[in-house]
Design a protein around this motif. Structure first.
Motif, mmCIF file in Angstrom:
data_model
loop_
_atom_site.group_PDB
_atom_site.id
_atom_site.type_symbol
_atom_site.label_atom_id
_atom_site.label_comp_id
_atom_site.label_asym_id
_atom_site.label_seq_id
_atom_site.Cartn_x
_atom_site.Cartn_y
_atom_site.Cartn_z
ATOM 1 N N ALA A 100 19.818 -0.652 -10.230
ATOM 2 C CA ALA A 100 19.458 -0.803 -8.821
ATOM 3 C C ALA A 100 18.205 -1.664 -8.663
ATOM 4 O O ALA A 100 18.123 -2.489 -7.755
ATOM 5 N N LEU A 101 17.241 -1.479 -9.556
ATOM 6 C CA LEU A 101 16.025 -2.294 -9.515
ATOM 7 C C LEU A 101 16.332 -3.768 -9.687
ATOM 8 O O LEU A 101 15.815 -4.626 -8.957
ATOM 9 N N LEU A 102 17.176 -4.077 -10.666
ATOM 10 C CA LEU A 102 17.454 -5.493 -10.936
ATOM 11 C C LEU A 102 18.226 -6.126 -9.787
ATOM 12 O O LEU A 102 17.988 -7.284 -9.417
ATOM 13 N N TYR A 103 19.152 -5.357 -9.198
ATOM 14 C CA TYR A 103 19.855 -5.887 -8.029
ATOM 15 C C TYR A 103 18.893 -6.067 -6.859
ATOM 16 O O TYR A 103 19.065 -6.966 -6.031
ATOM 17 N N MET A 104 17.880 -5.190 -6.776
ATOM 18 C CA MET A 104 16.892 -5.335 -5.706
ATOM 19 C C MET A 104 16.110 -6.623 -5.883
ATOM 20 O O MET A 104 15.833 -7.332 -4.912
ATOM 21 N N VAL A 105 15.738 -6.946 -7.126
ATOM 22 C CA VAL A 105 15.013 -8.198 -7.370
ATOM 23 C C VAL A 105 15.885 -9.389 -6.973
ATOM 24 O O VAL A 105 15.421 -10.355 -6.356
ATOM 25 N N ILE A 143 8.414 -13.873 -2.875
ATOM 26 C CA ILE A 143 8.666 -13.899 -4.313
ATOM 27 C C ILE A 143 7.455 -13.365 -5.068
ATOM 28 O O ILE A 143 7.568 -12.539 -5.976
ATOM 29 N N ILE A 144 6.263 -13.798 -4.670
ATOM 30 C CA ILE A 144 5.069 -13.418 -5.424
ATOM 31 C C ILE A 144 4.744 -11.941 -5.213
ATOM 32 O O ILE A 144 4.526 -11.194 -6.171
ATOM 33 N N VAL A 145 4.707 -11.484 -3.959
ATOM 34 C CA VAL A 145 4.238 -10.134 -3.690
ATOM 35 C C VAL A 145 5.366 -9.124 -3.815
ATOM 36 O O VAL A 145 5.264 -8.154 -4.551
ATOM 37 N N TYR A 146 6.498 -9.347 -3.140
ATOM 38 C CA TYR A 146 7.544 -8.353 -3.122
ATOM 39 C C TYR A 146 8.253 -8.280 -4.462
ATOM 40 O O TYR A 146 8.267 -7.252 -5.136
ATOM 41 N N ALA A 147 8.857 -9.374 -4.890
ATOM 42 C CA ALA A 147 9.609 -9.348 -6.139
ATOM 43 C C ALA A 147 8.689 -9.349 -7.342
ATOM 44 O O ALA A 147 9.054 -8.830 -8.394
ATOM 45 N N GLY A 148 7.484 -9.886 -7.202
ATOM 46 C CA GLY A 148 6.624 -10.039 -8.351
ATOM 47 C C GLY A 148 5.628 -8.931 -8.553
ATOM 48 O O GLY A 148 5.177 -8.684 -9.647
ATOM 49 N N ALA A 149 5.259 -8.218 -7.485
ATOM 50 C CA ALA A 149 4.277 -7.151 -7.635
ATOM 51 C C ALA A 149 4.884 -5.786 -7.348
ATOM 52 O O ALA A 149 4.747 -4.861 -8.146
ATOM 53 N N ILE A 150 5.565 -5.647 -6.212
ATOM 54 C CA ILE A 150 6.062 -4.329 -5.822
ATOM 55 C C ILE A 150 7.201 -3.898 -6.735
ATOM 56 O O ILE A 150 7.261 -2.758 -7.210
ATOM 57 N N MET A 151 8.109 -4.800 -7.051
ATOM 58 C CA MET A 151 9.218 -4.438 -7.925
ATOM 59 C C MET A 151 8.742 -4.216 -9.349
ATOM 60 O O MET A 151 9.257 -3.357 -10.077
ATOM 61 N N VAL A 152 7.722 -4.958 -9.770
ATOM 62 C CA VAL A 152 7.154 -4.733 -11.108
ATOM 63 C C VAL A 152 6.491 -3.362 -11.156
ATOM 64 O O VAL A 152 6.562 -2.650 -12.164
ATOM 65 N N ALA A 183 0.835 -1.205 0.000
ATOM 66 C CA ALA A 183 0.000 0.000 0.000
ATOM 67 C C ALA A 183 0.870 1.255 0.000
ATOM 68 O O ALA A 183 0.577 2.237 -0.699
ATOM 69 N N GLU A 184 1.970 1.213 0.760
ATOM 70 C CA GLU A 184 2.835 2.382 0.838
ATOM 71 C C GLU A 184 3.531 2.648 -0.492
ATOM 72 O O GLU A 184 3.666 3.803 -0.915
ATOM 73 N N VAL A 185 3.939 1.600 -1.184
ATOM 74 C CA VAL A 185 4.596 1.784 -2.480
ATOM 75 C C VAL A 185 3.627 2.365 -3.484
ATOM 76 O O VAL A 185 3.978 3.254 -4.275
ATOM 77 N N ALA A 186 2.370 1.913 -3.440
ATOM 78 C CA ALA A 186 1.387 2.444 -4.389
ATOM 79 C C ALA A 186 1.194 3.943 -4.184
ATOM 80 O O ALA A 186 1.262 4.740 -5.143
ATOM 81 N N VAL A 187 0.967 4.347 -2.935
ATOM 82 C CA VAL A 187 0.755 5.768 -2.664
ATOM 83 C C VAL A 187 2.031 6.564 -2.935
ATOM 84 O O VAL A 187 2.000 7.662 -3.492
#
Lengths: 101, 163
Positions: free
Chosen positions: B28-33, B56-65, A72-76
């Motif tokens: 930096a993004l790719l190293y973060m993944v 893997i699903i939420v952090y690397a797969g959604a937030i990084m995307v 949620a924080e990243v989205a905002v």
């Protein structure tokens, strides 16, 4: 215990301090946000380490909540960064240094 | 199994160091993944498989995307405006010193604390699910309200006003 708890917590502390350095030292707003994510991930690591030490699922449950809050924080935060780029045409954090009026 | 944890956590620390010291954001993004995948492997090796899969699903797969899409849309010029690391070497002294002080204090606490021994136990997804929807049900509802507020807030803040 295959790995001692203090080793796992030390790894989490190292990653947290690296994220802290990134937040303080980088001028790019996107990298600051990414360093905040590093810090959140490291604190989640500490929770999971504590949870696996006792064999309870509470550590992973707390990690799920941290993950939810980070999403949620990243989205905002990214929406705010879009507005900053739209107005100031730069990703420099030092350029956003004045308020109107 | 312990070797897997140490190798993956060393890789995670190295990748995280590369994240904060790159001058191009995409690097930096790719190293973060990579760092997130290494931490997920570390989670697997200590028995937290559900958390590793979620990472893997939420952090690397959604937030990084989400970050990748944002960077593709913003299209930054990192080098020309001088937001790189090389032009700001002087800015790294105090943050590194402060982080080392904090890490030293945390290290002191962890080394001198007495943690008891526990039996290694593989925590399954079923136990996590039972805990989440039994003991922490209110927190799950609050998390869903948080996600709703994040959704509405992100839509409202990111809207381009025509006037």
């Amino acid at each position: 215990m295959i790995v001692p708890l203090d080793h796992m917590l030390i790894v989490a502390a190292v990653i947290f301090c690296i994220g802290l350095t990134g937040v303080l030292a980088r001028r790019n707003i996107l990298l600051t946000l990414m360093s905040i994510e590093i810090m959140l991930n490291a604190s989640g690591f500490a929770f999971i380490a504590a949870g696996t030490k006792w064999g309870h699922p509470d550590g992973q449950a707390m990690f799920i909540f941290i993950l939810t809050m980070a999403a949620a924080e990243v989205a905002v935060g990214l929406a705010l960064i879009f507005q900053i780029v739209h107005r100031f045409k730069t990703l420099d954090a030092d350029a956003v240094s004045s308020m109107r009026g | 199994m312990a070797a897997v944890f140490y190798i993956s956590s060393a890789l995670a620390i190295l990748a995280t160091l590369m994240v904060i010291t790159r001058s191009q954001i995409v690097h930096a993004l790719l190293y973060m993944v990579l760092s997130l995948f290494s931490i997920a492997v570390a989670f697997f090796s200590i028995g937290a498989a559900f958390a590793a899969a979620l990472e893997i699903i939420v952090y690397a797969g959604a937030i990084m995307v989400l970050f990748v899409f944002a960077i593709m849309t913003i299209n930054p010029q990192g080098e020309k405006t001088g937001i790189g690391i090389a032009t700001r070497l002087r800015a790294w002294g105090l943050p590194v010193v402060m982080s080392l002080i904090i890490f030293g204090e945390v290290l002191y606490v962890f080394v001198h604390a007495t943690f008891g021994e526990a039996q290694p136990k593989f925590v399954t997804a079923k136990e996590v699910g039972i805990t989440l929807f039994g003991q922490y049900a209110v927190a799950v509802e609050l998390a869903s309200i948080l996600l709703l507020s994040g959704l509405v807030g992100a839509y409202h803040i990111g809207r381009r006003k025509k006037s």
